[in-house]
Design a protein around this motif. Structure first.
Motif, PDB file in Angstrom:
ATOM      1  N   LYS A 285       0.824  -1.206   0.000  1.00  0.00           N
ATOM      2  CA  LYS A 285       0.000   0.000   0.000  1.00  0.00           C
ATOM      3  C   LYS A 285       0.860   1.259   0.000  1.00  0.00           C
ATOM      4  CE  LYS A 285      -3.979   2.025   2.194  1.00  0.00           C
ATOM      5  NZ  LYS A 285      -5.307   1.763   2.369  1.00  0.00           N
ATOM      6  N   GLU A 286       1.927   1.251   0.775  1.00  0.00           N
ATOM      7  CA  GLU A 286       2.811   2.413   0.843  1.00  0.00           C
ATOM      8  C   GLU A 286       3.456   2.680  -0.523  1.00  0.00           C
ATOM      9  OE1 GLU A 286       6.826   3.954   3.185  1.00  0.00           O
ATOM     10  OE2 GLU A 286       5.945   2.015   3.677  1.00  0.00           O
ATOM     11  N   ILE A 287       3.924   1.609  -1.170  1.00  0.00           N
ATOM     12  CA  ILE A 287       4.538   1.768  -2.497  1.00  0.00           C
ATOM     13  C   ILE A 287       3.507   2.268  -3.507  1.00  0.00           C
ATOM     14  CG2 ILE A 287       5.680   0.565  -4.400  1.00  0.00           C
ATOM     15  CD1 ILE A 287       7.427   0.929  -1.946  1.00  0.00           C
ATOM     16  N   GLU A 288       2.289   1.705  -3.440  1.00  0.00           N
ATOM     17  CA  GLU A 288       1.231   2.143  -4.350  1.00  0.00           C
ATOM     18  C   GLU A 288       0.946   3.629  -4.186  1.00  0.00           C
ATOM     19  OE1 GLU A 288      -1.618  -1.775  -5.149  1.00  0.00           O
ATOM     20  OE2 GLU A 288      -2.113  -0.370  -3.537  1.00  0.00           O
ATOM     21  N   GLU A 289       0.892   4.091  -2.948  1.00  0.00           N
ATOM     22  CA  GLU A 289       0.600   5.503  -2.683  1.00  0.00           C
ATOM     23  C   GLU A 289       1.703   6.405  -3.229  1.00  0.00           C
ATOM     24  OE1 GLU A 289       0.039   5.679   1.510  1.00  0.00           O
ATOM     25  OE2 GLU A 289      -2.053   4.973   1.424  1.00  0.00           O
ATOM     26  N   LYS A 290       2.952   5.981  -3.082  1.00  0.00           N
ATOM     27  CA  LYS A 290       4.072   6.778  -3.587  1.00  0.00           C
ATOM     28  C   LYS A 290       4.039   6.864  -5.114  1.00  0.00           C
ATOM     29  CE  LYS A 290       7.287   5.999   0.243  1.00  0.00           C
ATOM     30  NZ  LYS A 290       8.586   5.394   0.671  1.00  0.00           N
TER      31      LYS A 290
ATOM     32  N   LYS B 134       3.428  10.012  -7.627  1.00  0.00           N
ATOM     33  CA  LYS B 134       4.447  10.310  -8.630  1.00  0.00           C
ATOM     34  C   LYS B 134       3.844  10.451 -10.030  1.00  0.00           C
ATOM     35  CE  LYS B 134       8.654   8.394 -10.736  1.00  0.00           C
ATOM     36  NZ  LYS B 134       9.419   9.655 -10.691  1.00  0.00           N
ATOM     37  N   PHE B 135       2.945   9.507 -10.378  1.00  0.00           N
ATOM     38  CA  PHE B 135       2.389   9.491 -11.730  1.00  0.00           C
ATOM     39  C   PHE B 135       1.036  10.205 -11.842  1.00  0.00           C
ATOM     40  CE2 PHE B 135       5.161   5.657 -11.860  1.00  0.00           C
ATOM     41  CZ  PHE B 135       5.977   6.051 -12.910  1.00  0.00           C
TER      42      PHE B 135
ATOM     43  N   LEU C 170      -0.140  -2.638  -7.391  1.00  0.00           N
ATOM     44  CA  LEU C 170       0.947  -3.610  -7.320  1.00  0.00           C
ATOM     45  C   LEU C 170       0.370  -4.988  -7.083  1.00  0.00           C
ATOM     46  CD1 LEU C 170       2.687  -1.014  -6.965  1.00  0.00           C
ATOM     47  CD2 LEU C 170       4.110  -2.316  -5.377  1.00  0.00           C
ATOM     48  N   GLN C 171       0.851  -5.958  -7.831  1.00  0.00           N
ATOM     49  CA  GLN C 171       0.438  -7.348  -7.659  1.00  0.00           C
ATOM     50  C   GLN C 171       1.683  -8.218  -7.545  1.00  0.00           C
ATOM     51  OE1 GLN C 171      -2.104  -8.431 -10.930  1.00  0.00           O
ATOM     52  NE2 GLN C 171      -3.729  -7.006 -10.367  1.00  0.00           N
TER      53      GLN C 171
ATOM     54  N   ILE D 256       3.482  -4.127 -11.848  1.00  0.00           N
ATOM     55  CA  ILE D 256       2.919  -2.819 -11.529  1.00  0.00           C
ATOM     56  C   ILE D 256       1.931  -2.441 -12.625  1.00  0.00           C
ATOM     57  CG2 ILE D 256       3.415  -0.374 -11.166  1.00  0.00           C
ATOM     58  CD1 ILE D 256       6.234  -1.181 -10.311  1.00  0.00           C
ATOM     59  N   ILE D 257       0.719  -2.092 -12.242  1.00  0.00           N
ATOM     60  CA  ILE D 257      -0.310  -1.688 -13.203  1.00  0.00           C
ATOM     61  C   ILE D 257      -0.569  -0.195 -13.025  1.00  0.00           C
ATOM     62  CG2 ILE D 257      -2.688  -2.009 -13.975  1.00  0.00           C
ATOM     63  CD1 ILE D 257      -2.556  -4.838 -12.796  1.00  0.00           C
TER      64      ILE D 257
END
Length: 288
Positions: free
Chosen positions: A248-253, A257-258, A264-265, A273-274
């Motif tokens: 979740k933390e990586i997804e939020e970052k 960014k984008f 992320l799966q 990464i989707i």
């Protein structure tokens, strides 16, 4: 090349103050002349792909009684005149057995013809959302312009243009329902939140069968999303649940960014990464 203010120009071309035209007096009005109806051809790129016979019949009867209240807009093309705006009036005039029709003859580029035809139909308010989506997508693809640039020309927001074109991602059977006016734009947009095509079709059929309102559809899709998340949560292993805070933390970052949704799966060792995108511009921005 400097673009013309097409949206504002149409107000002058299609003003409600235009009188009924008579061939004997039209020669004195600059820019308007009667053209043989057999020398006029429809625009193959006309945004409005569906025009009901009932509408044409009603307009034909009105023309028989009152004449044509507004001239059509045409450009010279291969020895004939191509309709830029006013195809309904043209079809109704033919049905009313008129031999000539009042027209404004202008010179436009192919791009301007597409834009004016689209603007005229949008201003008429009854353009089918799928017809509008195809027309907007055609202009964007053919002339490589951004959603934001086209939105300004149409007098719409960038979000409006993006949402309209997203309707083309719906399954064919759902797009057909929209073309047949069984589903509105408001009904269709929430369906884009559903990933599974079969689920989209099932919900669309439920909307049609039960006559659901737009608010009911929005709630139905929200409930569907919550149930899906809950089902996925129940099916996860303990190891996957341990990874959730990290993922979740990586997804939020990445989402920050984008500036779009990122999923992320996988696990620590491998996965995918989707990144969601809703326009060509947004896709190209990822490469900058």
């Amino acid at each position: 090349m400097t673009k013309k203010a097409l949206g504002k120009g149409l107000d002058a071309l299609f003003s409600n103050e235009i009188p009924v035209y008579d061939e004997t007096e039209v020669k004195s009005i600059e820019g308007i002349q009667f053209i043989q109806i057999d020398n006029i051809v429809p625009n193959p790129d006309q945004p409005r792909k569906t025009i009901s016979d009932e509408d044409i019949d009603e307009l034909a009867e009105s023309i028989k009684e009152k004449g044509i209240l507004q001239p059509i807009l045409v450009v010279p093309k291969n020895g004939n005149f191509l309709i830029v705006a006013g195809e309904r009036r043209f079809l109704a005039a033919k049905r009313a057995n008129l031999s000539k029709i009042p027209a404004i003859i202008k010179q436009f580029t192919d791009e301007e013809i597409l834009e004016i035809a689209l603007i005229e139909n949008i201003q008429r308010k009854d353009l089918n959302p799928i017809d509008e989506a195809f027309a907007i997508a055609q202009i964007i693809e053919k002339y490589s312009i951004t959603h934001e640039e086209l939105a300004k020309r149409l007098g719409k927001s960038r979000t409006y243009v993006t949402n309209v074109t997203r309707l083309l991602k719906l399954p064919t059977i759902v797009k057909t329902k929209i073309l047949e006016n069984k589903l509105s734009r408001g009904h269709a947009l929430p369906l884009l939140q559903i990933e599974d095509e079969n689920e989209i079709i099932m919900v669309a059929e439920k909307i049609e069968k039960e006559g659901l309102s737009v608010r009911e559809v929005e709630k139905l899709v929200r409930d569907y999303s919550k149930k899906k998340i809950k089902d996925e949560d129940n099916n996860r292993t303990d190891k996957e649940k341990e990874l959730e805070p990290f993922i979740k933390e990586i997804e939020e970052k990445l989402t920050y960014k984008f500036n779009t949704k990122v999923h992320l799966q996988g696990n620590f060792n491998k996965g995918k990464i989707i990144i969601e995108y809703f326009s060509k511009d947004q896709l190209e921005s990822f490469l900058k």
